[in-house]
Design an enzyme around this catalytic site. Structure first.
Site, PDB file in Angstrom:
ATOM      1  N   HIS A   1       0.893  -1.413  -0.054  1.00 20.32           N
ATOM      2  CA  HIS A   1      -0.231   0.300   0.100  1.00 20.32           C
ATOM      3  C   HIS A   1       0.655   1.183   0.227  1.00 20.32           C
ATOM      4  O   HIS A   1       1.790   0.926   0.769  1.00 20.32           O
ATOM      5  CB  HIS A   1      -1.122   0.124   1.613  1.00 20.32           C
ATOM      6  CG  HIS A   1      -2.919   0.703   1.338  1.00 20.32           C
ATOM      7  ND1 HIS A   1      -2.018   2.197   1.304  1.00 20.32           N
ATOM      8  CD2 HIS A   1      -3.598   0.726   0.510  1.00 20.32           C
ATOM      9  CE1 HIS A   1      -2.540   2.877   1.154  1.00 20.32           C
ATOM     10  NE2 HIS A   1      -4.041   1.974   0.470  1.00 20.32           N
ATOM     11  N   HIS A   2       0.027   2.438  -0.873  1.00 18.36           N
ATOM     12  CA  HIS A   2       1.064   3.403  -0.883  1.00 18.36           C
ATOM     13  C   HIS A   2       1.482   4.517   0.556  1.00 18.36           C
ATOM     14  O   HIS A   2       2.327   4.830   0.602  1.00 18.36           O
ATOM     15  CB  HIS A   2       0.365   4.528  -2.217  1.00 18.36           C
ATOM     16  CG  HIS A   2       1.891   4.894  -2.781  1.00 18.36           C
ATOM     17  ND1 HIS A   2       2.276   6.475  -2.009  1.00 18.36           N
ATOM     18  CD2 HIS A   2       1.520   5.505  -4.125  1.00 18.36           C
ATOM     19  CE1 HIS A   2       3.530   6.716  -2.819  1.00 18.36           C
ATOM     20  NE2 HIS A   2       2.749   6.056  -4.754  1.00 18.36           N
ATOM     21  N   SER A   3       0.734   4.158   1.716  1.00 16.29           N
ATOM     22  CA  SER A   3       0.277   4.695   2.475  1.00 16.29           C
ATOM     23  C   SER A   3       1.917   3.978   3.240  1.00 16.29           C
ATOM     24  O   SER A   3       2.611   5.321   4.039  1.00 16.29           O
ATOM     25  CB  SER A   3      -0.996   4.628   3.509  1.00 16.29           C
ATOM     26  OG  SER A   3      -0.607   2.481   3.434  1.00 16.29           O
TER      27      SER A   3
ATOM     28  N   ASN B   1       6.199   9.235   2.111  1.00 16.01           N
ATOM     29  CA  ASN B   1       6.444   9.557   1.109  1.00 16.01           C
ATOM     30  C   ASN B   1       6.459  11.369   0.473  1.00 16.01           C
ATOM     31  O   ASN B   1       6.360  11.696   1.968  1.00 16.01           O
ATOM     32  CB  ASN B   1       4.851  10.071   0.129  1.00 16.01           C
ATOM     33  CG  ASN B   1       4.029   8.154  -0.001  1.00 16.01           C
ATOM     34  OD1 ASN B   1       3.918   7.881  -0.656  1.00 16.01           O
ATOM     35  ND2 ASN B   1       3.615   8.001   1.257  1.00 16.01           N
TER      36      ASN B   1
END
Length: 470
Positions: free
Chosen positions: A140-142, A316
């Site tokens: 997951h990008h989180s 990120n």
């Protein structure tokens, strides 16, 4: 120990829906020369049965997995980590070709992750007609961005075929952070705790002047017909900005770096400019074939990594710019010139900004995205013009050949996410002397995605004829 999510990391949880899943992935192909793919798969299974823990961030799960809209998300350690759940074996049906592999990856990428566990999965795939072993991983990008995922995953590979067997990526401890002066408030690579949150807010205030200059230039460009800078709400309405379903299509292409470098040198531009022109030419041809090409040029959102050199990743940290793809030009030279003109203008906007200013500037450039996504979800995507039509990313990968258990890694393909208002994503990743393209499209919106991948190859041929071939 609990770890707070940054606002940017949490945003990917808020955007998670049954149709729009915010995980990214990678497809790795390994040429098996020691034994067989089946034997290697069984060896991995046997090793996994002995594992009962993982290193950060791979052992982190959400404290409130059933409340994805939580305004104060935290990561907590999974004290009951199950390696056999996260790493799974799969096999391709006969004949085990690229079509069967594409179908399997498309289906695996269409499934949501379980937030009650650390949000990642890894599949060991055998049965490929080449005899190679395939590894598909999604996260997951989180939890991590693409830059971090690549850097962490590649630490599982050796630099030589005779090197020692490296631990699996989720067992490798994080690299120690370099000591930073306490007064360095602009260091957004610090952990997302309360102190770093205050520092980030301070950094944004300190960058207000830079942001104001950039936004002023954007506002003025709307009234200048020939200004090359692309601003918000300037992209054409197209099939690339509609509602998406939950199912995906996946296609790949691999090009030699030397081909793209030769074009960049001849045209006096960057390699990324050539990548955008290749995609622009491919999209023009593909959309013409389905009678869906807008008269106005498509616009790409291009993420930009703004980490310090040798940063160990985590969370990120990306900026971004808008760039023309020159799809309104019917020849390769005009297309590349349009790309270079818009990217050069966007770079001049950001060249003197701090990292905090770039993130804030990117937030403004992408601010209509939520409206664009919401309207597309309701089937009202044509109410206002979109800010961009497609996301095109370039993730830096390893520059030298890598090996897994003595077997050479031959390719690394990125597999990104989609969202309403953006049913196509193109991400390329470098590996050695190749650039590997991963095309992810909505199955309901974009028919025959492989045609787009092949059209990009033809676009590269056109650029070579225009700039390299005597």
């Amino acid at each position: 120990m609990a770890k707070w999510l940054s606002p940017l990391d949490a945003m990917f949880l808020y955007m998670e829906t049954p149709d729009s899943m915010m995980h990214v992935g990678g497809l790795i192909e390994i040429e098996v020369t020691k034994g067989t793919a089946g034997e290697m798969s069984r060896q991995i299974r046997d090793e996994l049965q002995e594992m009962s823990s993982a290193q950060p961030p791979w052992n982190r799960k959400l404290a409130t997995p059933r409340f994805l809209k939580n305004p104060a998300h935290r990561w907590v350690e999974d004290t009951e980590f199950d390696a056999m759940y996260h790493l799974r074996r799969a096999a391709l049906p006969t004949p085990g070709g690229e079509r069967e592999l594409g179908v399997l990856v498309s289906r695996l990428h269409s499934r949501p992750l379980d937030f009650r566990r650390p949000p990642w999965e890894c599949y060991i795939i055998e049965g490929h007609e080449s005899g190679n072993l395939i590894i598909y991983t999604k996260v997951h990008h989180s939890l991590v961005d693409g830059y971090t995922a690549v850097k962490m995953l590649m630490r599982s590979f050796s630099n030589t075929p005779d090197g020692p067997d490296e631990p699996f990526f989720f067992q490798i401890p994080p690299e120690p952070r370099r000591n930073k002066p306490v007064s360095d408030s602009s260091d957004e690579s610090a952990p997302a705790d309360q102190g770093s949150f205050v520092s980030a807010v301070a950094g944004h205030w300190m960058s207000a002047r830079d942001i104001g200059k950039g936004l002023g230039r954007l506002a003025r460009s709307r009234f200048r017909k020939h200004d090359p800078i692309i601003t918000v709400l300037q992209a054409p309405r197209s099939i690339l900005n509609g509602r998406i379903g939950r199912n995906r299509r996946f296609a790949t292409q691999q090009y030699d770096f030397a081909r793209l470098r030769a074009i960049a040198d001849a045209a006096n531009c960057t390699l990324n400019d050539v990548v955008l022109a290749v995609c622009g030419g491919g999209l023009r041809s593909y959309l013409q074939s389905i009678d869906a090409l807008p008269a106005k040029s498509l616009v790409a959102f291009v993420p930009v990594n703004i980490r310090p050199k040798d940063d160990d990743g985590g969370g990120n940290m990306v900026g971004g710019m808008l760039a023309s793809l020159g799809t309104d030009a019917d020849n390769a030279e005009d297309r590349l010139r349009a790309v270079v003109s818009s990217t050069s203008a966007a770079k001049r906007q950001m060249e003197n900004m701090t990292r905090a200013a770039i993130i804030a500037y990117t937030t403004y450039v992408g601010s209509p995205l939520m409206i664009q996504t919401g309207l597309a979800k309701m089937g009202l995507g044509r109410v206002i013009p979109p800010s961009f039509n497609v996301v095109i990313s370039n993730v830096p990968g390893p520059t030298q050949p890598l090996y897994f258990r003595g077997n050479r890694l031959t390719s690394v393909y990125p597999v990104s996410f989609l969202m309403h208002g953006g049913p196509l994503n193109i991400t390329c990743e470098s590996y050695g002397e190749t650039l590997n393209f991963g095309f992810v499209g909505c199955r309901d919106t974009l028919p025959r995605l492989q045609r787009l991948a092949l059209a990009c190859g033809e676009s590269l041929d056109e650029l070579e004829k225009a700039y390299v071939t005597p």
